[in-house]
Design a protein around this motif. Sequence first.
Motif: not given
Length: 585
Positions: A29-34, A235-243, A275-277
């Motif tokens: 379930a977490h693989d998409g985050i890392t 940077v905001g675009l990357g944060f939204l994508s990670l969220s 860890a990812t954040v």
Amino acid sequence: DSLLLEAGFLAVLVAPLRLLKWRSTAWRAHDGITFWLVRWLLFRLMFASGVVKLTSRCPTWWGLTALTYHYETQCIPTPGAWFAHQLPVWFQKFSVVATYVIEIAVPLLFFAPIRRLRLFAFYSQVLLQVLIILTGNYNFFNVLTIVLAFSLLDEEHVGRWLGRSKRRHTSTWPPSLRSVLSTLMELSTYGFLLYWSVQFFGLEINWEKRLLESKVAFTYHEFTTWLRAVTLPLVGLGFLSLSWEILSAVYRCACVRGCFWKLWAALQWAVFTTATVGVFAVSLVPFTYIDYESNGKLWPGIHQMFNAVERFQVVNSYGLFRRMTGVGGRPEVVLEGSYDKQTWTEIEFMYKPGNVSTAPPMIIPHQPRLDWQMCPSARGWGCPSSRGADAVSPAVIRLVQVDESRYPFSAQPPVYVRAQLYKYWFTGSAEGSEGPAPWWRRQHVQEFFPTVSLGDPTLESLLNQHGLKDKTPLKRSADAFLPWLLQSVRQLSRPFSGPTILWSLYLVAATVCLLQALGRRPRGGAPPARHKGPRRGEPADRGGGEKNGQVRRKEAREAEEKSEGRARGVADSHGDGPRSTKKKK
């Protein structure tokens, strides 16, 4: 090396956690985050590489003439570099424009919500890296970049490559509103890229000369203003994508069956999300080096986190080919040896340019460190090749030349060694000469390193100055296993070149993987079905053998008769007249 370190660290996070269900290869379930961190690394690498070419104020990049010098001045060219160097100037300038588009504009599509735009970005990056591989030996760097680009793909697209696509592509009419909006947005993006390229690089077809003219149509001030305006929004675009990836992982955790496994998935999600954040936050410091004003606006705590882990190089700043060197010719150091100071013989290296009639090699993914460092030494970026002056040492000789037939002093080491500085240029396609066609032409510039011999005070002082003096080796136990194993492997691989050893290892690994894949296939039958249950009209048993085949045919006939009987019954029940009455009676 910095990219390899960071990618290796991310691989630790991306690798699935198998503390439970050890042999399971299922998607966690977490693989998409890392895995998103790999995409973010690719974005930082490509975007910064395109930006620094313009922020450096290099006249060749601003004049779009960089590639007219690049192919012959890179550290270790390939045979393809010679052919690329012969292309017309207008095409070289257009290639620079394409490089800017692929490195600055296309990376924004890495985070696009439309799948086809991400696929377009993937193939654009792969195309650029393949062209670099064909025209330059940059060891494992371009192959590693292609591996990072796979973060833009999804399981469905990779499955189509492997012939395992599960989705059936059926055309529906009329198309859904979502499909129409997606197509319109995709076409609008392509149109904007084309318009942006034409507008900002003055692309215009000259029909009289039959060529495509191009020029930079913006100023340095306009570019830096634009860069300052988009750095923090990126940077905001990357944060939204990670969220979005984090929220999607929460949903996948909620869909896990079983209370215990749901709790275990949530625990993994919490650990890897933290860890990812953290990695994302720390990476903002080197990323914003492209604009120091934006770098100063970051939260001070992020700078403190970066300072704490900077020595580990888990996150780095990137900027490839910031300035084009060797505009007046490629500087090259040529070592020469002699027995009497009268007759000098050139010492030819394995990979770097030397003999003008020797074709450039193709050595990826090998990294010949000595040949590579001779290039910046010739440009005055490092210490002179004083280590090469110790040409009588067997360890140095193996770095210079593995093939003894190409080393002129294999029988007896030279007494004196010196170094000369030359300027090298690729020959033109129209140039001809007697004998073997030369790949290079060169001109002597000056003496680079004076004549020295072992024990010469000048050489000794220079070696001590740069810390290159041989040191007493550490004493190890004579029966230690690891030193014995490494020495044995070195003795076995000594007669072979680096590229030969690497490609042999790759072929062995590929063969092992192929044999494992073939071993998992069932013997003497059709491959296993991809669906869980039996198909309609087929029995559940799919085994082989004559007896099983007869049973299956008998069951199929019985099922057929039952279905026909049911069909007749339905028809009779709806019928009229005496025939149906008799049936009812």
